[in-house]
Design a protein around this motif. Structure first.
Motif, short mmCIF file in Angstrom:
data_model
loop_
_atom_site.label_atom_id
_atom_site.label_comp_id
_atom_site.label_asym_id
_atom_site.label_seq_id
_atom_site.Cartn_x
_atom_site.Cartn_y
_atom_site.Cartn_z
N ILE A 74 0.82 -1.22 0.00
CA ILE A 74 0.00 0.00 0.00
C ILE A 74 0.85 1.26 0.00
CG2 ILE A 74 -1.62 1.35 1.39
CD1 ILE A 74 -3.08 -1.25 2.00
N ASP A 75 1.92 1.30 0.79
CA ASP A 75 2.77 2.49 0.82
C ASP A 75 3.42 2.74 -0.54
OD1 ASP A 75 2.25 3.17 3.45
OD2 ASP A 75 3.87 1.94 4.24
N LEU A 124 2.42 1.61 -3.49
CA LEU A 124 1.39 1.96 -4.48
C LEU A 124 0.93 3.40 -4.32
CD1 LEU A 124 -0.84 -1.25 -4.50
CD2 LEU A 124 0.54 -0.37 -6.38
N SER A 125 0.76 3.83 -3.09
CA SER A 125 0.32 5.21 -2.83
C SER A 125 1.36 6.20 -3.33
CB SER A 125 0.06 5.42 -1.34
OG SER A 125 -0.94 4.54 -0.90
N THR A 126 2.63 5.93 -3.04
CA THR A 126 3.71 6.79 -3.50
C THR A 126 3.77 6.82 -5.02
OG1 THR A 126 4.96 6.25 -1.50
CG2 THR A 126 6.19 7.22 -3.33
N LEU A 127 3.59 5.67 -5.64
CA LEU A 127 3.60 5.59 -7.10
C LEU A 127 2.46 6.40 -7.72
CD1 LEU A 127 4.80 4.34 -9.69
CD2 LEU A 127 3.19 2.46 -9.37
N CYS A 128 1.28 6.31 -7.15
CA CYS A 128 0.13 7.06 -7.67
C CYS A 128 0.35 8.57 -7.55
CB CYS A 128 -1.15 6.65 -6.97
SG CYS A 128 -1.71 5.01 -7.44
N VAL A 129 0.93 8.99 -6.43
CA VAL A 129 1.25 10.41 -6.26
C VAL A 129 2.26 10.84 -7.32
CG1 VAL A 129 2.36 12.09 -4.73
CG2 VAL A 129 0.70 10.47 -3.80
N GLU A 130 3.27 10.01 -7.54
CA GLU A 130 4.30 10.33 -8.54
C GLU A 130 3.70 10.42 -9.95
OE1 GLU A 130 7.92 11.40 -9.95
OE2 GLU A 130 7.39 11.13 -7.85
N ILE A 131 2.82 9.49 -10.28
CA ILE A 131 2.17 9.51 -11.60
C ILE A 131 1.38 10.80 -11.77
CG2 ILE A 131 0.34 8.45 -12.98
CD1 ILE A 131 1.27 5.74 -11.84
N HIS A 132 0.57 11.14 -10.77
CA HIS A 132 -0.29 12.32 -10.87
C HIS A 132 0.53 13.61 -10.96
CE1 HIS A 132 -4.14 14.35 -10.55
NE2 HIS A 132 -3.62 15.15 -9.63
N THR A 133 1.54 13.75 -10.14
CA THR A 133 2.34 14.98 -10.16
C THR A 133 3.16 15.07 -11.45
OG1 THR A 133 4.06 13.89 -8.84
CG2 THR A 133 2.48 15.26 -7.67
N THR A 134 3.61 13.94 -11.97
CA THR A 134 4.34 13.94 -13.24
C THR A 134 3.42 14.38 -14.38
OG1 THR A 134 5.77 12.17 -12.45
CG2 THR A 134 5.71 12.54 -14.82
N ILE A 135 2.19 13.91 -14.37
CA ILE A 135 1.23 14.32 -15.41
C ILE A 135 0.99 15.82 -15.34
CG2 ILE A 135 -1.17 14.13 -16.14
CD1 ILE A 135 -1.02 11.16 -15.37
N ILE A 136 0.86 16.35 -14.14
CA ILE A 136 0.65 17.80 -13.99
C ILE A 136 1.85 18.56 -14.53
CG2 ILE A 136 0.45 19.65 -12.29
CD1 ILE A 136 -1.28 17.73 -10.61
N ASP A 137 3.06 18.12 -14.19
CA ASP A 137 4.27 18.79 -14.68
C ASP A 137 4.38 18.71 -16.20
OD1 ASP A 137 4.89 19.32 -12.05
OD2 ASP A 137 6.31 17.65 -11.86
N GLN A 138 4.08 17.55 -16.75
CA GLN A 138 4.15 17.40 -18.20
C GLN A 138 3.05 18.20 -18.90
OE1 GLN A 138 6.62 15.98 -19.94
NE2 GLN A 138 7.58 15.73 -17.94
#
Length: 146
Positions: free
Chosen positions: A66-67, A69-83
């Protein structure tokens, strides 16, 4: 009395041209209303929401991950925002990534995991039957060679 206590909530998505068209068509939306623009969620909030969603999925067997996966989802979302910001800088085209997009990401992962967990036992059974058939065939060939 009613007029003083009457509150109407309108919600619009900034995606596409509909908001702009409605504001041009009905100027009172801008002139006579209070507009709340919701900013990005902080990473702590994204992490907390992901943890809550994944903790609610007891039957998936992902408690140990869970930790991560949660970190990965945050990374995906913030990367999409940056891109998306880079995309706007280069092509002057907006790509909106909203909290709803993040929730959809979490739901999509959970749904895909459920589907894969249903497919995996069928594949294991298929390969086990195939190996058993190969062993039986090997034995038959061994008997015929003697």
């Amino acid at each position: 009395m009613v007029r003083e206590n009457l509150h109407i909530v309108l919600t619009f998505s900034p995606v596409g041209n509909k908001l702009r068209e409605r504001c041009l068509q009905f100027p009172s939306i801008i002139n006579c209303c209070t507009i709340d623009w919701y900013d990005r969620w902080p990473t702590e909030a994204l992490y907390s929401v992901a943890q809550r969603e994944y903790n609610a999925q007891n039957q998936l067997g992902i408690e140990d991950f869970i930790d991560a996966l949660s970190t990965l989802c945050v990374e995906i979302h913030t990367t999409i925002i940056d891109q998306s910001d880079k995309f706007y800088d280069e092509l002057k085209r907006k790509n909106y990534t909203t909290p709803t997009s993040y929730l959809e990401l979490l739901k999509l992962y959970i749904e895909m995991l459920r589907i894969q967990q249903n497919i995996l036992p069928m594949k294991i059974k298929k390969y086990s039957v195939g190996l058993q058939t190969l062993e039986e065939t090997n034995e038959e060939v061994g008997k015929l060679q003697v």
